[in-house]
Scaffold this motif. Structure first.
Motif, PDB file in Angstrom:
ATOM      1  N   LYS A 125       5.777   1.610  14.495  1.00 53.45           N
ATOM      2  CA  LYS A 125       4.819   0.604  14.978  1.00 53.45           C
ATOM      3  C   LYS A 125       3.537   0.645  14.156  1.00 53.45           C
ATOM      4  O   LYS A 125       2.998  -0.402  13.773  1.00 53.45           O
ATOM      5  N   GLU A 126       3.051   1.853  13.888  1.00 52.37           N
ATOM      6  CA  GLU A 126       1.840   1.981  13.093  1.00 52.37           C
ATOM      7  C   GLU A 126       2.030   1.406  11.697  1.00 52.37           C
ATOM      8  O   GLU A 126       1.168   0.681  11.173  1.00 52.37           O
ATOM      9  N   ALA A 127       3.162   1.716  11.094  1.00 57.09           N
ATOM     10  CA  ALA A 127       3.420   1.240   9.732  1.00 57.09           C
ATOM     11  C   ALA A 127       3.478  -0.287   9.688  1.00 57.09           C
ATOM     12  O   ALA A 127       2.863  -0.921   8.814  1.00 57.09           O
ATOM     13  N   PHE A 128       4.207  -0.889  10.602  1.00 58.65           N
ATOM     14  CA  PHE A 128       4.314  -2.356  10.603  1.00 58.65           C
ATOM     15  C   PHE A 128       2.968  -3.005  10.912  1.00 58.65           C
ATOM     16  O   PHE A 128       2.657  -4.084  10.388  1.00 58.65           O
ATOM     17  N   ASP A 129       2.147  -2.363  11.746  1.00 59.22           N
ATOM     18  CA  ASP A 129       0.818  -2.892  12.049  1.00 59.22           C
ATOM     19  C   ASP A 129      -0.043  -2.921  10.792  1.00 59.22           C
ATOM     20  O   ASP A 129      -0.742  -3.903  10.522  1.00 59.22           O
ATOM     21  N   ILE A 130      -0.001  -1.863   9.993  1.00 55.55           N
ATOM     22  CA  ILE A 130      -0.777  -1.811   8.751  1.00 55.55           C
ATOM     23  C   ILE A 130      -0.285  -2.872   7.775  1.00 55.55           C
ATOM     24  O   ILE A 130      -1.089  -3.569   7.132  1.00 55.55           O
ATOM     25  N   LEU A 131       1.020  -3.049   7.669  1.00 55.35           N
ATOM     26  CA  LEU A 131       1.569  -4.038   6.732  1.00 55.35           C
ATOM     27  C   LEU A 131       1.236  -5.459   7.157  1.00 55.35           C
ATOM     28  O   LEU A 131       0.784  -6.280   6.342  1.00 55.35           O
ATOM     29  N   ARG A 132       1.449  -5.755   8.442  1.00 51.03           N
ATOM     30  CA  ARG A 132       1.249  -7.134   8.908  1.00 51.03           C
ATOM     31  C   ARG A 132      -0.215  -7.553   8.870  1.00 51.03           C
ATOM     32  O   ARG A 132      -0.534  -8.704   8.562  1.00 51.03           O
ATOM     33  N   ASN A 133      -1.101  -6.624   9.188  1.00 47.00           N
ATOM     34  CA  ASN A 133      -2.523  -6.964   9.332  1.00 47.00           C
ATOM     35  C   ASN A 133      -3.365  -6.563   8.132  1.00 47.00           C
ATOM     36  O   ASN A 133      -4.602  -6.607   8.195  1.00 47.00           O
ATOM     37  N   ASN A 134      -2.693  -6.172   7.046  1.00 51.30           N
ATOM     38  CA  ASN A 134      -3.392  -5.841   5.793  1.00 51.30           C
ATOM     39  C   ASN A 134      -4.496  -4.808   5.999  1.00 51.30           C
ATOM     40  O   ASN A 134      -5.589  -4.909   5.418  1.00 51.30           O
ATOM     41  N   LYS A 135      -4.218  -3.830   6.810  1.00 48.96           N
ATOM     42  CA  LYS A 135      -5.201  -2.776   7.041  1.00 48.96           C
ATOM     43  C   LYS A 135      -5.286  -1.869   5.813  1.00 48.96           C
ATOM     44  O   LYS A 135      -4.285  -1.642   5.136  1.00 48.96           O
ATOM     45  N   PRO A 136      -6.454  -1.356   5.511  1.00 51.07           N
ATOM     46  CA  PRO A 136      -6.605  -0.507   4.311  1.00 51.07           C
ATOM     47  C   PRO A 136      -5.796   0.783   4.440  1.00 51.07           C
ATOM     48  O   PRO A 136      -5.736   1.388   5.513  1.00 51.07           O
ATOM     49  N   PHE A 137      -5.198   1.165   3.325  1.00 45.74           N
ATOM     50  CA  PHE A 137      -4.433   2.408   3.300  1.00 45.74           C
ATOM     51  C   PHE A 137      -4.424   2.911   1.862  1.00 45.74           C
ATOM     52  O   PHE A 137      -3.939   2.228   0.950  1.00 45.74           O
ATOM     53  N   ALA A 138      -4.982   4.084   1.651  1.00 42.73           N
ATOM     54  CA  ALA A 138      -5.074   4.647   0.294  1.00 42.73           C
ATOM     55  C   ALA A 138      -3.713   5.189  -0.129  1.00 42.73           C
ATOM     56  O   ALA A 138      -3.101   5.990   0.576  1.00 42.73           O
ATOM     57  N   THR A 139      -3.224   4.731  -1.287  1.00 43.45           N
ATOM     58  CA  THR A 139      -1.929   5.184  -1.784  1.00 43.45           C
ATOM     59  C   THR A 139      -2.095   6.101  -2.987  1.00 43.45           C
ATOM     60  O   THR A 139      -3.128   6.066  -3.681  1.00 43.45           O
ATOM     61  N   PHE A 140      -1.087   6.878  -3.222  1.00 38.70           N
ATOM     62  CA  PHE A 140      -1.092   7.778  -4.375  1.00 38.70           C
ATOM     63  C   PHE A 140      -1.197   6.979  -5.671  1.00 38.70           C
ATOM     64  O   PHE A 140      -1.978   7.313  -6.573  1.00 38.70           O
ATOM     65  N   GLY A 141      -0.400   5.911  -5.776  1.00 36.87           N
ATOM     66  CA  GLY A 141      -0.426   5.105  -6.989  1.00 36.87           C
ATOM     67  C   GLY A 141      -1.789   4.504  -7.249  1.00 36.87           C
ATOM     68  O   GLY A 141      -2.238   4.419  -8.400  1.00 36.87           O
ATOM     69  N   GLY A 142      -2.484   4.105  -6.176  1.00 38.26           N
ATOM     70  CA  GLY A 142      -3.809   3.546  -6.333  1.00 38.26           C
ATOM     71  C   GLY A 142      -4.800   4.563  -6.872  1.00 38.26           C
ATOM     72  O   GLY A 142      -5.657   4.239  -7.720  1.00 38.26           O
TER      73      GLY A 142
END
Length: 695
Positions: free
Chosen positions: A284-301
């Motif tokens: 649920k948390e993952a889909f919420d971040i994806l759908r709502n474009n919430k900020p999330f720092a990635t390794f690649g970034g």
């Protein structure tokens, strides 16, 4: 059915000894008949066949003949426009050839020619040996295929699915680990499809969110390489729960899902994780971040940010946490900063964490990094055998850095291979330098011999190469193809890839050297064929070196929409003896089934007498006429790319194994382990090589 697969893959048969004594005439007659197809039995197989009853042997024999004919293309009727080819074409007047072609284009009827009695085949053919196999060996081959360290072909997947369907106990074919993630998606999908798995059986294979995405794609009959988008099917509630449970157990879930953000958003609309109270909170948390474009720092970034600052030392420190990514970015890091020492040293610290396929590719890349080639060639991920060639504008890298990296890879691999069982005395055939290591076979076509793109095969003795093509129009998926016209062409170039001449429906024969086309057939309701003969000495004498064999769908149907289309080549010493299509002289046969309209199965290097295996597909070129003349630019580019290709080769791989766990000897007869083109472990044992030696 098992023997059909075993014969195609390993040229072996499983035959259980009987309690009868088969009359020798049956064995002799069978062997004489399959000799016409270019095959014979091994001594061990003959001994077991002699214990069968007449009924059992007859049943096995009829199935064997059907399978062999299908392998080499002898299961169809070859009726060329000129039945007395090649002599008939070479002797006909220009007026006769022109009038016959026009009449055929207008009426679709073939000109009436009396097929003259042909002199019996004079060529001496080296027969291919069919050996005695075993169920344990077959199972091990399938286990190797499932556990391969590289992607597998569509035909490989068909074979695996058949085994999963056939076997009640899959313990003999399912490995504990499936290292290639594409294979995970397909295999687990097949297990679920045939209700032979539950979450306890499959959870060990599914470790990342992308593994789950590939499974969803497999269950939706899509491309598990994820190179193309897939329309997801609707899933039943138990299936949705299973997929969410698998996703919930995955680590680093959110970052992994962001790599395929839009696909996951579409999938979330089907899985509905919010429907389940107090369950799947991570999903649920993952889909919420994806759908709502919430900020999330990635390794690649973080890595990209550091690289923009050109701080290669800090970037290397970050990448040490993901060794495989470090290896893939190594060339980029070395191009940014002239001081290569920190990067190379940090790479050495994590080399043992990098997979064998990646280390082998890094070793080959930096081993040839200083060589200046005009083109860099890539094979894009996906189900179509395409190649992309771009100008090589990479700046130079210090030779010392390249050498250090190569030695790091080599020492790491030798240490790793030394932990495997001893090979004893080892012979490694130097000709294996011409064969490319098998890392990616996902778009490989079904063929008489499975060969890796870019490999170079020695031509057998003989002066005449005969290309052949067979296709058929008809109904596919309930829809008729309409008229289908496939054109076989051969284009000759000199050593600098300057055009010399072509043989095609626009030029049935050469006035400069010995080359002829059997005639252009423009429809195939009952199947149609075309042939091209090339006399090697005469082409070379005229200045030709490379020959690109190509097939063009003149009527614009993609090959995947045809009932059947295949091509191949024969080596003929006496082209006017025997039938036009002589099964025993077939060297290779390949199915043409890609979603494209232009195919390049092979390129010939007539000076070196080598066949360069291409199995390539080109998209339609923007010219009005879809023929070989309209595709010169693309063909020359592909030709240059394939003849200058630098890829890891099997000789280097097997020499590393020999150094790590054996003693190299100069004579195959004295060796306990033989790596060779024609005996022992050969380049055609691809599933075994991927599972046991790229380990």
């Amino acid at each position: 059915m098992r023997n059909t697969v075993y014969l195609r893959r390993n040229r072996k048969l499983i035959v259980h000894p009987g309690h009868s004594r088969l009359p020798r005439t049956y064995i002799a007659t069978a062997m004489k008949n399959i000799e016409y197809l270019g095959f014979t039995f091994s001594k061990e197989l003959m001994e077991v066949l002699q214990t069968l009853s007449i009924e059992t042997f007859t049943e096995l024999y009829h199935q064997l003949v059907m399978d062999l004919k299908s392998l080499i293309g002898a299961n169809v009727n070859f009726k060329p426009m000129y039945p007395n080819f090649p002599k008939q074409v070479m002797l006909a007047s220009e007026a006769e050839l022109y009038v016959n072609a026009i009449l055929h284009y207008v009426t679709f009827q073939l000109p009436e020619h009396v097929a003259l009695e042909r002199f019996p085949l004079l060529d001496q053919v080296d027969l291919k040996v069919i050996d005695l196999g075993s169920l344990a060996d077959f199972d091990q081959n399938m286990r190797n295929l499932i556990g391969a360290k590289g992607s597998i072909s569509e035909l490989d997947r068909v074979d695996i699915e058949l085994v999963i369907l056939m076997y009640d106990d899959l313990s003999t074919v399912l490995p504990d680990e499936i290292p290639m993630k594409e294979n995970v998606g397909f295999v687990v999908g097949a297990l679920l499809k045939y209700e032979k798995a539950n979450i306890k059986h499959i959870a060990k294979y599914m470790t990342t969110a992308t593994d789950v995405l590939r499974l969803v794609v497999a269950l939706s009959d899509g491309d598990v390489s994820l190179a193309t988008n897939t329309k997801f099917r609707k899933f039943k509630r138990p299936e949705r729960r299973l997929l969410l449970e698998l996703l919930e157990q995955c680590g680093n879930r959110i970052e992994d899902m962001l790599r395929y953000k839009n696909r996951w958003i579409r999938l979330g609309e089907i899985l509905h994780p919010a429907e389940y109270k107090n369950k799947y909170e991570g999903c649920k948390e993952a889909f919420d971040i994806l759908r709502n474009n919430k900020p999330f720092a990635t390794f690649g970034g973080r890595v990209e940010h550091v690289l923009r600052m050109q701080d290669t030392s800090l970037a290397a420190d970050l990448l040490k946490n993901r060794a495989g990514e470090f290896a893939r970015r190594l060339d980029q890091l070395l191009r940014i900063n002239e001081d290569f020492t920190p990067v190379v040293e940090k790479f050495a610290e994590v080399a043992e964490q990098i997979s064998t396929p990646v280390l082998l590719q890094v070793m080959a890349h930096f081993g040839h990094r200083h060589e200046r080639h005009d083109l860099r060639t890539f094979f894009p991920k996906g189900n179509v055998g395409n190649a992309v060639a771009i100008p090589n504008i990479l700046p130079d890298i210090e030779a010392a850095a390249c050498e250090t990296i190569v030695q790091t890879c080599k020492s790491t691999l030798i240490t790793r291979f030394a932990e495997l069982p001893s090979l004893g005395d080892v012979y490694v055939d130097a000709r294996l330098k011409q064969y490319v290591m098998p890392f990616s076979q996902r778009s490989a076509s079904k063929a008489l011999r499975t060969i890796v793109r870019g490999s170079r095969l020695e031509m057998p003795e003989g002066d005449t190469i005969r290309f052949f093509l067979w296709w058929k129009e008809g109904t596919v998926g309930g829809k008729h193809t309409g008229r289908v016209d496939i054109d076989l062409s051969a284009v000759m170039y000199d050593e600098h890839w300057q055009y010399v001449e072509h043989i095609s429906y626009t030029n049935l024969r050469s006035n400069k050297y010995k080359a002829a086309h059997s005639g252009d057939i423009t429809s195939a309701p009952f199947g149609a064929c075309e042939f091209i003969d090339l006399d090697i000495p005469s082409v070379v004498k005229y200045g030709g070196r490379y020959v690109v064999a190509s097939l063009n769908s003149f009527t614009e149907q993609p090959y995947c929409d045809l009932p059947e289309c295949f091509a191949g080549w024969m080596m003929r010493k006496h082209p006017n003896s025997g039938e036009v299509f002589e099964p025993s002289t077939v060297m290779d046969r390949i199915d043409i089934a890609a979603d494209t309209r232009i195919a390049i199965p092979v390129i010939l290097d007539l000076v070196e007498r080598e066949v360069i295996w291409c199995d390539l597909a080109l998209q339609k070129h923007p010219h009005f006429y879809n023929n070989v003349e309209g595709n010169q630019k693309g063909m020359v580019l592909m030709g240059k790319a394939m003849t200058s290709l630098i890829k890891p080769n099997l000789y280097d791989l097997f020499m590393l194994h020999a150094a790590a766990r054996g003693r190299i000897v100069e004579d195959a007869d004295r060796a306990q382990t033989v790596f060779s083109v024609s005996e022992g472990i050969t380049p055609f044992d691809i599933s075994r090589i991927m599972a046991e030696f790229i380990a």
